[in-house]
Design a protein around this motif. Sequence first.
Motif, short mmCIF file in Angstrom:
data_model
loop_
_atom_site.label_atom_id
_atom_site.label_comp_id
_atom_site.label_asym_id
_atom_site.label_seq_id
_atom_site.Cartn_x
_atom_site.Cartn_y
_atom_site.Cartn_z
N LEU A 307 102.29 93.67 81.21
CA LEU A 307 101.48 92.92 80.25
C LEU A 307 100.01 93.32 80.29
O LEU A 307 99.24 92.98 79.38
CB LEU A 307 101.60 91.41 80.52
CG LEU A 307 102.95 90.75 80.20
CD1 LEU A 307 102.95 89.29 80.66
CD2 LEU A 307 103.25 90.83 78.70
N ASP A 308 99.62 94.05 81.34
CA ASP A 308 98.21 94.40 81.50
C ASP A 308 97.69 95.30 80.38
O ASP A 308 96.50 95.29 80.06
CB ASP A 308 98.00 95.08 82.86
CG ASP A 308 96.55 95.01 83.31
OD1 ASP A 308 96.00 93.89 83.31
OD2 ASP A 308 95.97 96.05 83.63
N SER A 309 98.57 96.06 79.77
CA SER A 309 98.14 96.97 78.71
C SER A 309 98.01 96.23 77.37
O SER A 309 97.50 96.78 76.41
CB SER A 309 99.14 98.12 78.58
OG SER A 309 100.42 97.57 78.30
N LYS A 310 98.46 95.00 77.33
CA LYS A 310 98.41 94.24 76.07
C LYS A 310 97.10 93.45 75.96
O LYS A 310 96.42 93.21 76.93
CB LYS A 310 99.59 93.27 76.02
CG LYS A 310 100.93 93.97 75.99
CD LYS A 310 102.00 93.10 75.38
CE LYS A 310 103.22 93.88 74.94
NZ LYS A 310 103.76 94.83 75.93
N GLN A 311 96.80 93.06 74.71
CA GLN A 311 95.66 92.17 74.46
C GLN A 311 95.96 90.81 75.08
O GLN A 311 97.07 90.55 75.50
CB GLN A 311 95.50 91.98 72.94
CG GLN A 311 95.30 93.26 72.17
CD GLN A 311 93.87 93.76 72.23
OE1 GLN A 311 92.94 92.98 72.04
NE2 GLN A 311 93.70 95.03 72.53
N LYS A 312 94.94 89.95 75.07
CA LYS A 312 95.14 88.56 75.52
C LYS A 312 96.30 87.95 74.75
O LYS A 312 96.40 88.10 73.53
CB LYS A 312 93.86 87.76 75.27
CG LYS A 312 93.90 86.33 75.78
CD LYS A 312 92.48 85.73 75.70
CE LYS A 312 92.42 84.34 76.30
NZ LYS A 312 92.83 83.27 75.38
N LEU A 313 97.21 87.33 75.45
CA LEU A 313 98.42 86.81 74.82
C LEU A 313 98.10 85.66 73.86
O LEU A 313 97.22 84.85 74.13
CB LEU A 313 99.42 86.32 75.87
CG LEU A 313 99.94 87.34 76.88
CD1 LEU A 313 101.03 86.72 77.74
CD2 LEU A 313 100.48 88.59 76.18
N HIS A 314 98.86 85.63 72.80
CA HIS A 314 98.72 84.54 71.84
C HIS A 314 99.57 83.37 72.33
O HIS A 314 100.68 83.55 72.82
CB HIS A 314 99.21 85.03 70.47
CG HIS A 314 99.07 84.02 69.40
ND1 HIS A 314 97.85 83.73 68.82
CD2 HIS A 314 99.97 83.20 68.81
CE1 HIS A 314 98.02 82.77 67.92
NE2 HIS A 314 99.30 82.44 67.89
N PHE A 315 99.05 82.17 72.20
CA PHE A 315 99.76 80.97 72.67
C PHE A 315 100.66 80.38 71.59
O PHE A 315 100.26 80.26 70.44
CB PHE A 315 98.73 79.91 73.11
CG PHE A 315 99.35 78.55 73.37
CD1 PHE A 315 100.07 78.31 74.54
CD2 PHE A 315 99.20 77.52 72.46
CE1 PHE A 315 100.63 77.06 74.78
CE2 PHE A 315 99.76 76.27 72.69
CZ PHE A 315 100.48 76.04 73.85
N TYR A 316 101.85 80.03 71.97
CA TYR A 316 102.77 79.35 71.05
C TYR A 316 103.16 78.00 71.62
O TYR A 316 103.50 77.89 72.80
CB TYR A 316 104.04 80.18 70.85
CG TYR A 316 103.82 81.41 70.01
CD1 TYR A 316 104.06 81.39 68.63
CD2 TYR A 316 103.35 82.59 70.59
CE1 TYR A 316 103.83 82.52 67.85
CE2 TYR A 316 103.13 83.72 69.82
CZ TYR A 316 103.37 83.68 68.46
OH TYR A 316 103.14 84.79 67.70
N LYS A 317 103.11 76.99 70.77
CA LYS A 317 103.62 75.68 71.17
C LYS A 317 105.14 75.75 71.18
O LYS A 317 105.74 76.41 70.35
CB LYS A 317 103.18 74.61 70.16
CG LYS A 317 101.90 73.92 70.55
CD LYS A 317 101.82 72.56 69.85
CE LYS A 317 100.46 71.91 70.00
NZ LYS A 317 99.77 72.08 71.26
N THR A 318 105.77 75.06 72.13
CA THR A 318 107.23 75.07 72.18
C THR A 318 107.78 73.68 71.90
O THR A 318 107.09 72.68 72.09
CB THR A 318 107.74 75.56 73.55
OG1 THR A 318 107.20 74.72 74.56
CG2 THR A 318 107.33 76.99 73.81
N LYS A 319 109.01 73.67 71.48
CA LYS A 319 109.71 72.43 71.19
C LYS A 319 110.00 71.74 72.52
O LYS A 319 110.72 72.26 73.36
CB LYS A 319 111.01 72.77 70.47
CG LYS A 319 111.82 71.59 69.99
CD LYS A 319 112.99 72.10 69.14
CE LYS A 319 113.94 72.95 69.97
NZ LYS A 319 115.21 72.51 70.31
N SER A 320 109.40 70.58 72.73
CA SER A 320 109.70 69.85 73.96
C SER A 320 109.14 68.45 73.85
O SER A 320 108.28 68.18 73.04
CB SER A 320 109.09 70.53 75.18
OG SER A 320 107.69 70.48 75.08
#
Length: 412
Positions: A307-320
Amino acid sequence: MIKKIFLSGLILVGILTAKAQQRVPMDQIVRVVSYLSSDELNGRGTGSADERKAAKFIAAQFEAMHLKPKGRKGYFYDFTYKYDANIHDTIKANLKPKIGRNVLAYLDNEAENTIVIGAHYDHCGLGLDGNSLDANPKEKIHNGADDNASGVAGMLALAHYLSTNGFKEKNNFLFIAFSGEELGLLGSKKWCETPSIPLNKINYMINLDMIGRLNESTKKLLVYGVGTSDHFKETIEKNNSYFSIKYDSAGVGPSDHTSFYLKDIPVLHFFTGQHSDYHKPTDDADKINFKGEEKILELIIDIINDLDSKQKLHFYKTKSVDMGTTSFKVTMGVMPDYAFDESLGMRIDGVTDGKPAANAGIQKGDIVIKLGTYKVDNVQDYMKALGHFNKGDKTTVTIKRGSNIKTANIQF
Ligand SMILES: [Zn+2]
């Protein structure tokens, strides 16, 4: 409860000095688990002198790795809380505040964003806090080797790897040993309210809570939170060839990653599953699968590197359901089987004597499919249903036992 010479550990250390090039420092893991879960630390109850002793030990490990202190006072981040197992929520306001202690260290790679790697180090102490599953817990040492000396040792092992690999990742790393988890995620909640670094600079959070009981035959590993980023599942799949992984997309679960998820941060929680020693004085170091823990940490290193080569991860809300902000007024006194297949109900892995479920005749292996009028398809449904009841309430619980369906009366 037992103070054993830790033979399997010693053998492992012997094997591993021969393999010094390994990324995961096994001797360190064995040493950390053995010490934290020894009787000397009396089960590391939040706010106790034993918690302070464990905190000092963890800070010393950080210091030996030359990691920067990132608490409020050196490595320590103290927080106040109010807790009494016997007092109802509404009058807790009158309690005298107590002090818990998180321990934090920082690996500064001069990067824009930071990855948090966390593990709680507190446990049920001497069984006085109302969270033990032992029938007569008082004054028994709850050593918490799996829960969660295993996770702390894993977090420290990752700190060791990341600070000695001679490579500068494109992220900084913040290592946090939380306290107060067993009393309701207190340490992580408090830190997320007044964090040591801006929350919007956190790329993602990895939580290690109970990673010491990998089953050698099934190799089942539970990974929660995979739905909180679109990259998690594919990255894990790509790097895993060893485990049979059970994925759960939800960012909310019964551990500290929940506090980060609720602040819109992608989270992953690694967990080797429930067992019959859970929250009992028998959660001891001689039952830890160190080889299994090593494999998990190897996988996590691969995930971090990938994951280090990727941009800052996008956050997703999850069903819970919103369990993170609910504090339950009642308990049935059962241990859910988190590895049970979803949508078939909530399978019970253990029943505590003298509590409502046991009094209603519920047994280990029963599958709860309904609580009162609430349908229960999984653990989340069960938690949600439980939130509707108060102490003293009477209702019914419908269970599947083998091919039979039974309904029993239950009182909380
Ligand atoms: Zn735990």
